[in-house]
Enzyme design. Structure first.
Site, short mmCIF file in Angstrom:
data_model
loop_
_atom_site.label_atom_id
_atom_site.label_comp_id
_atom_site.label_asym_id
_atom_site.label_seq_id
_atom_site.Cartn_x
_atom_site.Cartn_y
_atom_site.Cartn_z
N GLU A 1 0.81 -1.22 0.00
CA GLU A 1 0.00 0.00 0.00
C GLU A 1 0.83 1.26 0.00
O GLU A 1 1.98 1.26 0.42
CB GLU A 1 -0.87 0.03 1.27
CG GLU A 1 -1.83 -1.12 1.33
CD GLU A 1 -2.91 -0.88 2.36
OE1 GLU A 1 -3.82 -1.70 2.44
OE2 GLU A 1 -2.85 0.13 3.09
N CYS B 1 3.39 8.36 1.74
CA CYS B 1 3.95 7.35 2.63
C CYS B 1 4.16 6.08 1.80
O CYS B 1 3.21 5.48 1.31
CB CYS B 1 2.96 7.13 3.77
SG CYS B 1 3.51 5.95 4.99
N CYS C 1 6.42 -7.42 6.96
CA CYS C 1 7.64 -7.03 7.68
C CYS C 1 8.04 -8.19 8.57
O CYS C 1 7.18 -8.84 9.17
CB CYS C 1 7.39 -5.78 8.51
SG CYS C 1 8.86 -5.16 9.34
N CYS D 1 6.78 -5.90 15.36
CA CYS D 1 6.53 -4.99 16.48
C CYS D 1 5.10 -5.25 16.94
O CYS D 1 4.20 -5.44 16.13
CB CYS D 1 6.72 -3.54 16.05
SG CYS D 1 8.41 -3.21 15.52
N CYS E 1 2.06 -3.18 15.67
CA CYS E 1 2.02 -2.84 14.25
C CYS E 1 1.30 -3.91 13.44
O CYS E 1 1.60 -5.09 13.52
CB CYS E 1 3.43 -2.66 13.71
SG CYS E 1 3.48 -2.40 11.92
N CYS F 1 -0.24 5.62 8.30
CA CYS F 1 1.01 4.90 8.10
C CYS F 1 1.22 4.00 9.29
O CYS F 1 0.95 4.37 10.41
CB CYS F 1 2.18 5.86 8.01
SG CYS F 1 2.17 6.84 6.55
N1 SAH Z 1 9.57 -0.22 9.69
C1 SAH Z 1 9.81 1.16 9.81
C2 SAH Z 1 8.91 2.03 8.96
C3 SAH Z 1 7.48 1.60 8.82
S1 SAH Z 1 6.47 1.77 10.26
C4 SAH Z 1 9.71 1.57 11.27
O1 SAH Z 1 9.26 0.77 12.08
O2 SAH Z 1 10.13 2.67 11.58
C5 SAH Z 1 6.18 3.53 10.33
C6 SAH Z 1 5.82 4.05 11.71
O3 SAH Z 1 4.48 3.69 12.07
C7 SAH Z 1 6.72 3.50 12.80
O4 SAH Z 1 7.10 4.50 13.69
C8 SAH Z 1 5.80 2.52 13.45
O5 SAH Z 1 6.25 2.23 14.71
C9 SAH Z 1 4.47 3.23 13.41
N2 SAH Z 1 3.32 2.36 13.67
C10 SAH Z 1 3.19 1.06 13.34
N3 SAH Z 1 2.00 0.59 13.74
C11 SAH Z 1 1.34 1.60 14.32
C12 SAH Z 1 0.04 1.73 14.92
N4 SAH Z 1 -0.80 0.72 14.98
N5 SAH Z 1 -0.30 2.93 15.42
C13 SAH Z 1 0.55 3.99 15.32
N6 SAH Z 1 1.77 3.92 14.76
C14 SAH Z 1 2.17 2.74 14.27
FE1 SF4 Z 2 7.99 -3.64 10.75
FE2 SF4 Z 2 5.82 -2.47 11.71
FE3 SF4 Z 2 7.93 -2.83 13.28
FE4 SF4 Z 2 8.04 -0.99 11.30
S1 SF4 Z 2 6.71 -0.94 13.10
S2 SF4 Z 2 9.60 -2.54 11.86
S3 SF4 Z 2 6.77 -2.04 9.76
S4 SF4 Z 2 6.67 -4.45 12.36
#
Ligand code: SAH
Ligand code: SF4
Length: 415
Positions: free
Chosen positions: A116, A129, A136, A140, A143, A385
């Site tokens: 996306e 974005c 991934c 996390c 996420c 994002c």
């Molecule tokens: N993998 C990279 C970039 C993609 S995630 C990273 O982790 O930095 C982009 C941002 O969105 C990151 O800061 C991530 O922690 C945040 N993010 C992911 N899931 C989220 C959620 N459910 N609510 C708010 N922010 C989120």
């Molecule tokens: Fe991967 Fe989501 Fe963690 Fe970013 S926040 S590193 S996209 S699992």
């Protein structure tokens, strides 16, 4: 590329997506790559050089998808190109628009993988974005992308393709005629639409995936995006967000050179280990040291620390004070981006209360560090994002936890 010590199930990315009809998709290729392809197709060297320059200009500066519009390329040459090449775009599966103007595109690759991109318009800028991977590997806990079953690196074409598609959708290619006599290449920019006033002004590598686990493709894609003969986006308008792949950060600074954002999200080992499992491999101190060493970071170009606000998990006043202490200890030119947690079906956290987020923000502001609270955008289309929803198969939370544990055991065995 394989990260030492990292279990990396991402298949070796393909530079150029193979097509059934045997034609080569030029989307995402640099001028030098285009030249090499023309040489392979047996154009003489001088021709190949000139044609690659023309093609690069038409593809990335004008958004051409059809060789027939390339008026400075001879009429006999255009069908020759058409037989061998195409200028593709990612396939669009869905493109919802939010009531706040945020737009999302669900895209599908040639091999049926969904990813996306999201466009967020603001008064003074428009931010795209961009995704770097399908899914991934890092899981996390807060996420949604981390729950996706399939993971594959996106190719440079698929990454640049997102920017191209956004430009198409926003109608932002220069208009006007480009009739050039005698098949000579010439850049005639006067009278054309200029970059000022454009809607797409900024790019954030904050979509699906960890960009530093797809280093080469992200670097090559961004280099095409920044090339002044094409899309010409300044490195100051591009931000790469990493969850903290420490061994690749210096290389990112040296070879990509865009703004850095780091997903910190916690101030203690215990909490960060839980919510960003990569922390068990590269801890907070190591990460902040890598930030301090990041080339080009200074007060004019600060590093953004992303901090997702999770109720009762990382949102106390002590956390805010510890965050300030850490940033000052490493003398970091920093701003903190407080992100209200965006819940998704099955997520196990809640977003902090608005007054808690404000209190957290105030503590950081009072210490002289900017700490804006990110306004959630496009919630009605699930567009934020980091909460990119996909049609791909998902795993249950329990299954994910088990996989994460397995990965961790394997990681520890390796190091
Ligand atoms: N993998 C990279 C970039 C993609 S995630 C990273 O982790 O930095 C982009 C941002 O969105 C990151 O800061 C991530 O922690 C945040 N993010 C992911 N899931 C989220 C959620 N459910 N609510 C708010 N922010 C989120
Ligand atoms: Fe991967 Fe989501 Fe963690 Fe970013 S926040 S590193 S996209 S699992």
């Amino acid at each position: 590329m394989q990260i030492p010590g990292q279990i990396d199930p991402v298949p070796i990315p393909r530079d150029i997506t193979p097509r059934d009809d045997g034609r080569i998709d030029l989307l995402g290729l640099s001028q030098i790559q285009i030249r090499d392809i023309l040489l392979e197709a047996e154009l003489p060297e001088k021709q190949a050089k000139l044609r690659s320059k023309q093609l690069f200009h038409w593809i990335y500066h004008r958004g051409a998808v059809d060789f027939s519009v390339m008026t400075d390329i001879s009429k006999t040459m255009r069908p020759w190109m058409e037989e061998r090449f195409i200028i593709g775009r990612p396939e669009v599966i869905e493109e919802p628009i939010s009531e706040d103007g945020t737009r999302k595109w669900l895209l599908r690759s040639d091999d049926g993988q969904d990813y996306e991109m999201v466009f967020i318009p603001d008064a003074d800028r428009g931010t795209l974005c961009v995704s770097s991977q399908v899914g991934c590997t890092l899981n996390c806990r807060f996420c949604h992308t981390g729950t996706m079953r399939l993971v594959r690196n996106l190719t440079p074409g698929e990454i640049v393709g997102q920017v191209m598609l956004a430009r198409d959708a926003l109608g932002e290619w220069p208009k006007g005629n480009m009739h050039i006599e005698n098949d000579q290449y010439e850049d005639e920019d006067s009278g054309y639409q200029r970059s000022d006033g454009r809607m797409l002004t900024n790019i954030v590598m904050m979509g699906m995936g960890e960009p530093l686990y797809n280093f080469d493709n992200v670097r090559d894609a961004l280099s095409v995006v920044m090339d002044s003969a094409g899309l010409a986006l300044s490195k100051r308008r591009i931000t790469l967000s990493t969850s903290g792949v420490v061994p690749k950060m210096a290389q990112a600074g040296a070879e990509i050179g865009v703004n850095l954002a780091v997903s910190l999200h916690a101030t203690s080992k215990e909490v960060r280990d839980e919510i960003v499992p990569l922390n068990r491999k590269y801890g907070i101190e190591e990460l902040l040291q890598a930030c301090a060493d990041y080339p080009g970071a200074n007060n004019a170009r600060r590093i953004t620390f992303e901090y997702v606000m999770l109720k009762g998990k990382n949102d106390s006043n002590e956390d805010a004070r510890e965050l300030v202490r850490l940033l000052k200890h490493y003398n970091l030119p920093a701003k903190v981006n407080l992100i209200p947690f965006n819940p998704w079906p099955g997520s196990q956290y809640e977003c902090s209360e608005p007054q808690r987020i404000r209190a957290f923000s105030n503590i950081i502001f009072e210490a002289g560090i900017s700490a804006p609270i990110r306004t959630p955008r496009g919630r009605d289309i699930m567009a934020a994002c980091g909460q990119l929803k996909s049609a791909s198969e998902k795993k249950s939370r329990a299954e994910l936890d088990r996989l994460a544990e397995e990965k961790q055991v394997a990681l520890e065995a390796e190091t």
